[in-house]
Write a protein that holds these residues in place. Structure first.
Motif, PDB file in Angstrom:
ATOM      1  N   SER A  14     -23.474  -5.889 -57.659  1.00 11.33           N
ATOM      2  CA  SER A  14     -24.377  -6.890 -57.103  1.00 11.33           C
ATOM      3  C   SER A  14     -25.682  -6.911 -57.870  1.00 11.33           C
ATOM      4  O   SER A  14     -26.094  -5.918 -58.446  1.00 11.33           O
ATOM      5  CB  SER A  14     -24.662  -6.585 -55.630  1.00 11.33           C
ATOM      6  N   CYS A  15     -26.307  -8.046 -57.879  1.00 12.43           N
ATOM      7  CA  CYS A  15     -27.627  -8.191 -58.474  1.00 12.43           C
ATOM      8  C   CYS A  15     -28.615  -8.143 -57.317  1.00 12.43           C
ATOM      9  O   CYS A  15     -28.952  -9.166 -56.729  1.00 12.43           O
ATOM     10  CB  CYS A  15     -27.735  -9.501 -59.242  1.00 12.43           C
ATOM     11  N   SER A  16     -29.045  -6.962 -56.961  1.00  8.98           N
ATOM     12  CA  SER A  16     -29.901  -6.808 -55.793  1.00  8.98           C
ATOM     13  C   SER A  16     -31.358  -7.091 -56.146  1.00  8.98           C
ATOM     14  O   SER A  16     -31.810  -6.780 -57.241  1.00  8.98           O
ATOM     15  CB  SER A  16     -29.772  -5.394 -55.216  1.00  8.98           C
ATOM     16  N   VAL A  17     -32.056  -7.701 -55.215  1.00 16.23           N
ATOM     17  CA  VAL A  17     -33.462  -8.053 -55.398  1.00 16.23           C
ATOM     18  C   VAL A  17     -34.236  -7.616 -54.157  1.00 16.23           C
ATOM     19  O   VAL A  17     -33.838  -7.908 -53.037  1.00 16.23           O
ATOM     20  CB  VAL A  17     -33.628  -9.580 -55.607  1.00 16.23           C
ATOM     21  N   HIS A  18     -35.334  -6.905 -54.384  1.00 16.20           N
ATOM     22  CA  HIS A  18     -36.242  -6.519 -53.310  1.00 16.20           C
ATOM     23  C   HIS A  18     -37.587  -7.173 -53.605  1.00 16.20           C
ATOM     24  O   HIS A  18     -38.154  -6.973 -54.674  1.00 16.20           O
ATOM     25  CB  HIS A  18     -36.413  -5.001 -53.242  1.00 16.20           C
ATOM     26  N   THR A  19     -38.088  -7.950 -52.665  1.00 16.70           N
ATOM     27  CA  THR A  19     -39.347  -8.662 -52.843  1.00 16.70           C
ATOM     28  C   THR A  19     -40.356  -8.184 -51.800  1.00 16.70           C
ATOM     29  O   THR A  19     -40.051  -8.150 -50.609  1.00 16.70           O
ATOM     30  CB  THR A  19     -39.133 -10.181 -52.689  1.00 16.70           C
ATOM     31  N   PHE A  20     -41.531  -7.808 -52.290  1.00 17.48           N
ATOM     32  CA  PHE A  20     -42.617  -7.366 -51.420  1.00 17.48           C
ATOM     33  C   PHE A  20     -43.813  -8.279 -51.661  1.00 17.48           C
ATOM     34  O   PHE A  20     -44.294  -8.373 -52.788  1.00 17.48           O
ATOM     35  CB  PHE A  20     -43.010  -5.918 -51.722  1.00 17.48           C
ATOM     36  N   THR A  21     -44.289  -8.944 -50.631  1.00 14.83           N
ATOM     37  CA  THR A  21     -45.447  -9.825 -50.737  1.00 14.83           C
ATOM     38  C   THR A  21     -46.604  -9.205 -49.974  1.00 14.83           C
ATOM     39  O   THR A  21     -46.468  -8.883 -48.793  1.00 14.83           O
ATOM     40  CB  THR A  21     -45.128 -11.220 -50.177  1.00 14.83           C
ATOM     41  N   TYR A  22     -47.722  -9.048 -50.662  1.00 16.47           N
ATOM     42  CA  TYR A  22     -48.911  -8.444 -50.066  1.00 16.47           C
ATOM     43  C   TYR A  22     -49.983  -9.503 -49.922  1.00 16.47           C
ATOM     44  O   TYR A  22     -50.210 -10.295 -50.834  1.00 16.47           O
ATOM     45  CB  TYR A  22     -49.416  -7.289 -50.927  1.00 16.47           C
ATOM     46  N   GLY A  23     -50.656  -9.504 -48.797  1.00 12.70           N
ATOM     47  CA  GLY A  23     -51.692 -10.497 -48.550  1.00 12.70           C
ATOM     48  C   GLY A  23     -51.071 -11.875 -48.408  1.00 12.70           C
ATOM     49  O   GLY A  23     -50.054 -12.056 -47.752  1.00 12.70           O
ATOM     50  N   ASP A  24     -51.696 -12.856 -49.062  1.00 14.45           N
ATOM     51  CA  ASP A  24     -51.206 -14.233 -49.013  1.00 14.45           C
ATOM     52  C   ASP A  24     -50.249 -14.549 -50.153  1.00 14.45           C
ATOM     53  O   ASP A  24     -49.841 -15.686 -50.324  1.00 14.45           O
ATOM     54  CB  ASP A  24     -52.385 -15.211 -49.061  1.00 14.45           C
ATOM     55  N   GLY A  25     -49.927 -13.571 -50.968  1.00 10.65           N
ATOM     56  CA  GLY A  25     -49.023 -13.815 -52.092  1.00 10.65           C
ATOM     57  C   GLY A  25     -49.793 -14.127 -53.362  1.00 10.65           C
ATOM     58  O   GLY A  25     -51.020 -14.158 -53.380  1.00 10.65           O
ATOM     59  N   PRO A  26     -49.078 -14.382 -54.457  1.00  8.15           N
ATOM     60  CA  PRO A  26     -49.743 -14.616 -55.746  1.00  8.15           C
ATOM     61  C   PRO A  26     -50.505 -15.934 -55.768  1.00  8.15           C
ATOM     62  O   PRO A  26     -50.081 -16.916 -55.187  1.00  8.15           O
ATOM     63  CB  PRO A  26     -48.581 -14.634 -56.739  1.00  8.15           C
ATOM     64  N   LYS A  27     -51.654 -15.923 -56.477  1.00  8.77           N
ATOM     65  CA  LYS A  27     -52.487 -17.119 -56.565  1.00  8.77           C
ATOM     66  C   LYS A  27     -52.879 -17.470 -57.987  1.00  8.77           C
ATOM     67  O   LYS A  27     -53.143 -18.611 -58.293  1.00  8.77           O
ATOM     68  CB  LYS A  27     -53.758 -16.941 -55.732  1.00  8.77           C
ATOM     69  N   GLU A  28     -52.938 -16.490 -58.891  1.00 12.53           N
ATOM     70  CA  GLU A  28     -53.464 -16.717 -60.236  1.00 12.53           C
ATOM     71  C   GLU A  28     -52.428 -17.238 -61.230  1.00 12.53           C
ATOM     72  O   GLU A  28     -52.787 -17.737 -62.274  1.00 12.53           O
ATOM     73  CB  GLU A  28     -54.058 -15.416 -60.787  1.00 12.53           C
ATOM     74  N   GLY A  29     -51.145 -17.061 -60.963  1.00 16.33           N
ATOM     75  CA  GLY A  29     -50.120 -17.466 -61.910  1.00 16.33           C
ATOM     76  C   GLY A  29     -49.845 -16.421 -62.984  1.00 16.33           C
ATOM     77  O   GLY A  29     -49.199 -16.689 -63.983  1.00 16.33           O
ATOM     78  N   TYR A  30     -50.326 -15.202 -62.784  1.00 16.27           N
ATOM     79  CA  TYR A  30     -50.142 -14.102 -63.725  1.00 16.27           C
ATOM     80  C   TYR A  30     -48.794 -13.439 -63.453  1.00 16.27           C
ATOM     81  O   TYR A  30     -48.425 -13.189 -62.305  1.00 16.27           O
ATOM     82  CB  TYR A  30     -51.272 -13.088 -63.536  1.00 16.27           C
ATOM     83  N   THR A  31     -48.032 -13.154 -64.516  1.00 13.83           N
ATOM     84  CA  THR A  31     -46.740 -12.491 -64.387  1.00 13.83           C
ATOM     85  C   THR A  31     -46.641 -11.373 -65.409  1.00 13.83           C
ATOM     86  O   THR A  31     -46.992 -11.554 -66.565  1.00 13.83           O
ATOM     87  CB  THR A  31     -45.593 -13.495 -64.633  1.00 13.83           C
ATOM     88  N   LYS A  32     -46.155 -10.224 -64.966  1.00 12.98           N
ATOM     89  CA  LYS A  32     -45.933  -9.102 -65.868  1.00 12.98           C
ATOM     90  C   LYS A  32     -44.561  -8.509 -65.553  1.00 12.98           C
ATOM     91  O   LYS A  32     -44.230  -8.266 -64.393  1.00 12.98           O
ATOM     92  CB  LYS A  32     -47.019  -8.044 -65.680  1.00 12.98           C
ATOM     93  N   VAL A  33     -43.759  -8.278 -66.596  1.00 16.65           N
ATOM     94  CA  VAL A  33     -42.414  -7.733 -66.434  1.00 16.65           C
ATOM     95  C   VAL A  33     -42.374  -6.314 -67.003  1.00 16.65           C
ATOM     96  O   VAL A  33     -42.786  -6.089 -68.137  1.00 16.65           O
ATOM     97  CB  VAL A  33     -41.370  -8.619 -67.146  1.00 16.65           C
ATOM     98  N   LEU A  34     -41.904  -5.375 -66.197  1.00 16.42           N
ATOM     99  CA  LEU A  34     -41.777  -3.976 -66.603  1.00 16.42           C
ATOM    100  C   LEU A  34     -40.323  -3.550 -66.462  1.00 16.42           C
ATOM    101  O   LEU A  34     -39.575  -4.115 -65.666  1.00 16.42           O
ATOM    102  CB  LEU A  34     -42.644  -3.081 -65.720  1.00 16.42           C
ATOM    103  N   LYS A  35     -39.921  -2.544 -67.216  1.00 19.66           N
ATOM    104  CA  LYS A  35     -38.573  -1.986 -67.115  1.00 19.66           C
ATOM    105  C   LYS A  35     -38.671  -0.522 -66.705  1.00 19.66           C
ATOM    106  O   LYS A  35     -39.509   0.220 -67.205  1.00 19.66           O
ATOM    107  CB  LYS A  35     -37.840  -2.052 -68.457  1.00 19.66           C
ATOM    108  N   GLN A  36     -37.823  -0.127 -65.777  1.00 18.59           N
ATOM    109  CA  GLN A  36     -37.708   1.274 -65.405  1.00 18.59           C
ATOM    110  C   GLN A  36     -36.352   1.751 -65.903  1.00 18.59           C
ATOM    111  O   GLN A  36     -35.321   1.159 -65.598  1.00 18.59           O
ATOM    112  CB  GLN A  36     -37.807   1.454 -63.894  1.00 18.59           C
ATOM    113  N   HIS A  37     -36.348   2.819 -66.679  1.00 19.38           N
ATOM    114  CA  HIS A  37     -35.129   3.332 -67.288  1.00 19.38           C
ATOM    115  C   HIS A  37     -34.600   4.508 -66.471  1.00 19.38           C
ATOM    116  O   HIS A  37     -35.265   5.534 -66.345  1.00 19.38           O
ATOM    117  CB  HIS A  37     -35.398   3.765 -68.730  1.00 19.38           C
ATOM    118  N   ASN A  38     -33.414   4.330 -65.892  1.00 21.38           N
ATOM    119  CA  ASN A  38     -32.780   5.355 -65.072  1.00 21.38           C
ATOM    120  C   ASN A  38     -31.510   5.840 -65.754  1.00 21.38           C
ATOM    121  O   ASN A  38     -30.854   5.085 -66.472  1.00 21.38           O
ATOM    122  CB  ASN A  38     -32.432   4.800 -63.691  1.00 21.38           C
TER     123      ASN A  38
END
Length: 92
Positions: free
Chosen positions: A16-40
């Motif tokens: 499965s392609c599992s997705v966990h989404t956590f929204t803090y406050g009112d959510g994103p406003k600036e349009g900034y996106t950063k992608v990180l990789k965790q290697h397990n």
């Protein structure tokens, strides 16, 4: 050859392609996106490093998405579960 292809296709459909989404406050406003990789490794039992998100310490409105995408699944299948990456996306 057909059996090998069948096993690979079945393993892609089963995973499965599992997705966990956590929204803090009112959510994103600036349009900034950063992608990180965790290697397990070893099916996620051992982690090379956990990405730090120090830039979010003072933020109040952002969204954090942690997902195991199709590409991550592909690499996991190719390595027989020895390498299992995870994608982390930060939206501000």
């Amino acid at each position: 050859m057909r059996k090998l292809l069948f096993v690979i296709l079945i393993s892609l459909f089963i995973s499965s392609c599992s997705v966990h989404t956590f929204t803090y406050g009112d959510g994103p406003k600036e349009g900034y996106t950063k992608v990180l990789k965790q290697h397990n490794f070893l099916g996620g039992l051992i982690s090379e490093n956990t990405p730090t998100v120090d830039e979010l310490n003072d933020e109040k409105d952002y969204k954090l998405v942690i997902k195991y995408s199709l590409v991550d699944t592909f690499f996991s299948i190719l390595s027989f579960g020895l390498y299992t990456p995870t994608t982390i996306i930060i939206y501000r």
